[in-house]
Design a protein around this motif. Structure first.
Motif, PDB file in Angstrom:
ATOM      1  N   ALA A   1       0.847  -1.202   0.000  1.00 42.05           N
ATOM      2  CA  ALA A   1       0.000   0.000   0.000  1.00 42.05           C
ATOM      3  C   ALA A   1       0.873   1.238   0.000  1.00 42.05           C
ATOM      4  O   ALA A   1       0.632   2.206  -0.744  1.00 42.05           O
ATOM      5  CB  ALA A   1      -0.918  -0.007   1.223  1.00 42.05           C
ATOM      6  N   TYR A   2       1.943   1.215   0.810  1.00 33.25           N
ATOM      7  CA  TYR A   2       2.855   2.364   0.890  1.00 33.25           C
ATOM      8  C   TYR A   2       3.549   2.595  -0.444  1.00 33.25           C
ATOM      9  O   TYR A   2       3.632   3.722  -0.937  1.00 33.25           O
ATOM     10  CB  TYR A   2       3.872   2.100   2.008  1.00 33.25           C
ATOM     11  N   ILE A   3       4.020   1.500  -1.068  1.00 28.48           N
ATOM     12  CA  ILE A   3       4.769   1.648  -2.320  1.00 28.48           C
ATOM     13  C   ILE A   3       3.862   2.152  -3.429  1.00 28.48           C
ATOM     14  O   ILE A   3       4.254   2.996  -4.238  1.00 28.48           O
ATOM     15  CB  ILE A   3       5.445   0.312  -2.686  1.00 28.48           C
ATOM     16  N   PHE A   4       2.637   1.658  -3.459  1.00 25.05           N
ATOM     17  CA  PHE A   4       1.707   2.136  -4.491  1.00 25.05           C
ATOM     18  C   PHE A   4       1.523   3.644  -4.351  1.00 25.05           C
ATOM     19  O   PHE A   4       1.595   4.392  -5.330  1.00 25.05           O
ATOM     20  CB  PHE A   4       0.359   1.420  -4.334  1.00 25.05           C
ATOM     21  N   THR A   5       1.297   4.101  -3.116  1.00 25.80           N
ATOM     22  CA  THR A   5       1.113   5.537  -2.884  1.00 25.80           C
ATOM     23  C   THR A   5       2.388   6.305  -3.199  1.00 25.80           C
ATOM     24  O   THR A   5       2.360   7.353  -3.856  1.00 25.80           O
ATOM     25  CB  THR A   5       0.726   5.762  -1.414  1.00 25.80           C
ATOM     26  N   LEU A   6       3.515   5.751  -2.731  1.00 29.09           N
ATOM     27  CA  LEU A   6       4.804   6.422  -2.933  1.00 29.09           C
ATOM     28  C   LEU A   6       5.102   6.587  -4.417  1.00 29.09           C
ATOM     29  O   LEU A   6       5.486   7.667  -4.879  1.00 29.09           O
ATOM     30  CB  LEU A   6       5.905   5.596  -2.263  1.00 29.09           C
ATOM     31  N   LEU A   7       4.880   5.515  -5.189  1.00 30.12           N
ATOM     32  CA  LEU A   7       5.199   5.606  -6.617  1.00 30.12           C
ATOM     33  C   LEU A   7       4.243   6.536  -7.330  1.00 30.12           C
ATOM     34  O   LEU A   7       4.645   7.268  -8.244  1.00 30.12           O
ATOM     35  CB  LEU A   7       5.187   4.218  -7.248  1.00 30.12           C
TER      36      LEU A   7
END
Lengths: 273, 70, 193
Positions: A254-260
Motif C-alpha cells: 500500500a505504501y509503495i503504491f502511494t509512494l510511486l
C-alpha cells in the motif's frame, strides 16, 4: 475461510502433496452475483469493495469526528496515518505543491491498505486488490493525473521533452525518446498495477494452498498416514509464517503504491530531472 | 503440448526473476550502506531505494505477466 | 442491522467458483489479468466514495483539529511567557525589598551600637564622678579626724605639761597664770612649726 472449506472437499492428499486447484483462477473468481441492484450484479468481490470503502469512511469519520485538542488513542492513530501520507509522501516527495495531491494520495493509501488487509482478515480472507480491476483502475487514475499535471505545469513541452529529450546527443535522441515514452506512458502504469496485483495474488495463493493443505491433512490424518500428516502440519506452519510475512507485504505494498504515485506526479510537476 | 508450454513458462519466469532479484539485492544493500554512513539522509535514501526497486522489479513483473499469458 | 448481517454472511459464503471452461481452454491465467467490468465499475465507485470522504470530511476535520491544537499550544506558550514575566517582576520586587530590609537592619544595628556606646560612656563618667566624690569625702573625713585628734592631743599635752610643771615649780604659781604661760608657750611652739 469458506473458500478453504469448500476447496478442502475436493482435495485428496493421498494423491497430491499440496491441495492445489486445477486452475488458480478458482481462488479468485467469484462472479456469481448474490443479487442485483438495477441490473448491476453484486458479487462477493463487489461487495467487499464497497465494504472496504465503508471501513475507510468509518475510520475517517470516527477517528476525526471529535476534533479533540488532546486526542485519544484512536484519533491519534488516524491523525498519525493522515500526517504520514501528508508529510512523508505528499510533501516529502512532491514538495510544497504536493499538498494539492494529498487527498488523492491519502485516499489511495487508505483504500489499498484496507483492501490488502482483507487478505488476512478472518472470514474474508480475500484481498480485493488481487483482482486486476482495482489496481488497474487506480493505476489508470494515477496515469491520468500525472499526465494532466505535467501538461498543466509544462504545457506541450512535457510531452516534447519526453519524446525529444534535451541534453542527449542528437543521434541518440530518437532512441532515448522512444524508451522514455514507453517507460513513462506504458511501463509506469502497467508496473504500478501489476506490482500490487502480483504481490497480493501470490500472497493469497500461498496462504490458501498452505492453510488448506494443513487443514485437510489434520482432518484426514487417519487416511493419509502419519508421515503425510506430519508434512501437512509442516505446510500449515509454513502457512502461518507466511501469514505473518503477509502483514508486512500488505502495508508495504500500500505504501509503495502511494509512494510511486507521488513519485510519478513529482516527475511531471518538477521538470528539472 | 499444453503441459510442456506451462513448464516452459515456469522456467521463463524463474529466469526472469534472477536479474531483478540480484538487482534489488544490490539496491537494498547499497541503500543500507548509505543509510549507515549518513543516517540523516535516511529518508531520502529510502525513497530513492524504493524507486530503484520499483523500476528493477518491473522486469520481474513483466515476467510474471508473461507467465500468465503463456 | 440483522438483515445487513445475514446479507453479508450470505455474500461472503458465495465461494462458488466460475466453471473453468467458461474462460476458454488454457487462458485461465490471462483471465485473471484482465479487469472484470462489474468489478472495475464497483472499484471506481468505491474509490470515489473513499476519495470524497477523505477529501470533503477527513482532511478538513484533521486540519481543523490541528489548527485548534496549534492555537491551544500557542495560547499555553503565551500564558507561560506572561507568567514568567510576572514572576520575574515579582522576583525583582522581592530583591529590592530584601535589599531595603538589609539596609534597615544594618542601620538599626548601627544605631543600637551608638546608643550602647553612649550609655557606656555615660555610666563610665558617672562612676568616675562618684568615685571622685567618695574619695573627696574620705579625704575630708580624714582631715577632720586629724584635726580632732590634734586638738585632743593638744589638750592632753597642755594638761600633762601643767601637771608636770606644777609639780616641778612648786606651789608658787597659781593655776591660772600657769595655764596662760603654757598656752603661750604652745602657741610659740605652734608658730615655730
Amino acid at each position: 475461510m469458506e473458500q478453504l472449506i469448500l476447496a478442502s472437499g475436493e482435495c485428496d492428499l493421498t494423491q497430491q502433496t499440496v491441495c492445489a486447484p486445477a486452475d488458480v483462477t478458482e481462488l479468485f473468481e467469484y462472479r456469481i452475483p448474490v443479487f442485483e441492484i438495477l441490473g448491476f450484479p453484486i458479487t462477493r468481490t463487489v461487495f467487499l469493495m464497497f465494504l472496504a470503502a465503508a471501513i475507510v469512511a468509518a475510520i475517517t469519520f470516527f477517528g476525526l469526528r471529535r476534533k479533540a485538542v488532546v486526542p485519544g488513542r484512536f484519533q491519534a492513530a488516524v491523525e498519525a496515518l493522515f500526517g504520514f501520507v501528508r508529510d512523508e509522501v505528499a510533501i516529502g516527495i512532491i514538495g510544497p505543491h504536493g499538498i494539492r495531491y494529498y487527498p488523492y494520495l491519502l485516499a489511495i493509501f487508505l483504500f489499498v491498505l484496507v483492501g490488502n488487509f482483507f487478505e488476512i482478515t478472518p472470514f474474508v480472507n480475500f484481498p480485493i486488490t488481487s483482482r486486476m480491476a482495482l489496481p488497474a483502475s487506480l493505476a489508470a487514475l494515477t496515469w491520468v493525473i500525472f499526465i494532466a499535471a505535467g501538461i498543466k505545469r509544462q504545457g506541450v513541452r512535457y510531452v516534447a521533452d519526453i519524446l525529444w529529450p534535451p541534453g542527449v546527443p542528437v543521434f541518440l535522441r530518437p532512441l532515448v525518446g522512444a524508451i522514455e515514452f514507453v517507460s513513462t506512458f506504458l511501463v509506469r502504469p502497467f508496473s504500478l498495477a501489476v506490482r500490487l496485483f502480483a504481490n497480493l495474488v501470490a500472497g493469497h495463493v500461498m496462504l490458501t494452498l498452505l492453510l488448506t493443505t494443513g487443514l485437510v491433512s489434520l482432518t484426514t490424518i487417519g487416511e493419509i498416514g502419519a508421515l503425510k500428516g506430519a508434512f501437512g502440519i509442516a505446510w500449515w506452519a509454513l502457512g502461518l509464517a507466511i501469514f505473518l510475512f503477509e502483514v508486512v507485504v500488505i502495508v508495504l505494498q500500500a505504501y509503495i503504491f502511494t509512494l510511486l504515485s507521488a513519485v510519478y506526479i513529482e516527475t511531471s510537476v518538477n521538470p528539472a530531472h | 503440448m499444453e503441459v510442456l508450454k506451462g513448464a516452459i513458462a515456469l522456467i521463463g519466469y524463474g529466469l526472469a526473476a534472477i536479474g531483478p532479484g540480484v538487482g534489488i539485492g544490490i539496491i537494498a544493500g547499497n541503500a543500507v550502506q548509505a543509510m549507515a554512513r549518513q543516517p540523516e539522509a535516511a529518508g531520502m535514501v529510502r525513497t530513492t531505494m524504493f524507486l530503484g526497486i520499483a523500476f528493477t522489479e518491473a522486469l520481474a513483473l513483466i515476467g510474471f505477466v508473461l507467465f500468465f499469458l503463456a | 442491522m440483522a438483515y445487513l448481517y445475514t446479507l453479508a454472511v450470505q455474500i461472503l459464503a458465495t465461494a462458488e467458483p466460475v466453471p473453468i471452461s467458461e474462460g476458454g481452454e488454457g487462458g485461465g491465467g490471462l483471465r485473471l489479468l484482465l479487469p472484470v467490468p462489474e468489478e472495475l465499475i464497483a472499484g471506481l465507485i468505491a474509490f470515489g466514495i473513499v476519495f470524497a470522504v477523505v477529501w470533503k470530511f477527513g482532511i478538513p476535520a484533521l486540519n481543523e483539529t490541528l489548527d485548534a491544537r496549534a492555537a491551544a499550544i500557542k495560547a499555553d506558550l503565551d500564558a507561560a511567557e506572561q507568567a514568567k514575566q510576572e514572576a520575574e517582576s515579582l522576583l525583582d520586587d522581592y530583591r529590592a525589598q530584601l535589599a531595603g530590609a538589609r539596609e534597615e537592619a544594618a542601620r538599626i544595628v548601627e544605631e543600637a551600637r551608638e546608643a550602647a556606646e553612649e550609655v557606656r560612656a555615660d555610666i563610665l563618667s558617672r562612676a568616675e564622678a562618684e568615685a571622685e566624690a567618695i574619695r573627696g569625702r574620705a579625704r575630708e573625713e580624714i582631715a577632720a579626724e586629724r584635726e580632732r585628734v590634734a586638738a585632743e592631743l593638744k589638750q592632753q599635752v597642755a594638761d600633762l605639761a601643767i601637771e608636770i610643771a606644777g609639780k616641778l615649780v612648786a606651789e608658787s604659781l597659781d593655776v591660772e597664770r600657769q595655764r596662760q604661760l603654757v598656752d603661750r608657750y604652745i602657741e610659740e611652739l605652734g608658730g615655730v612649726r
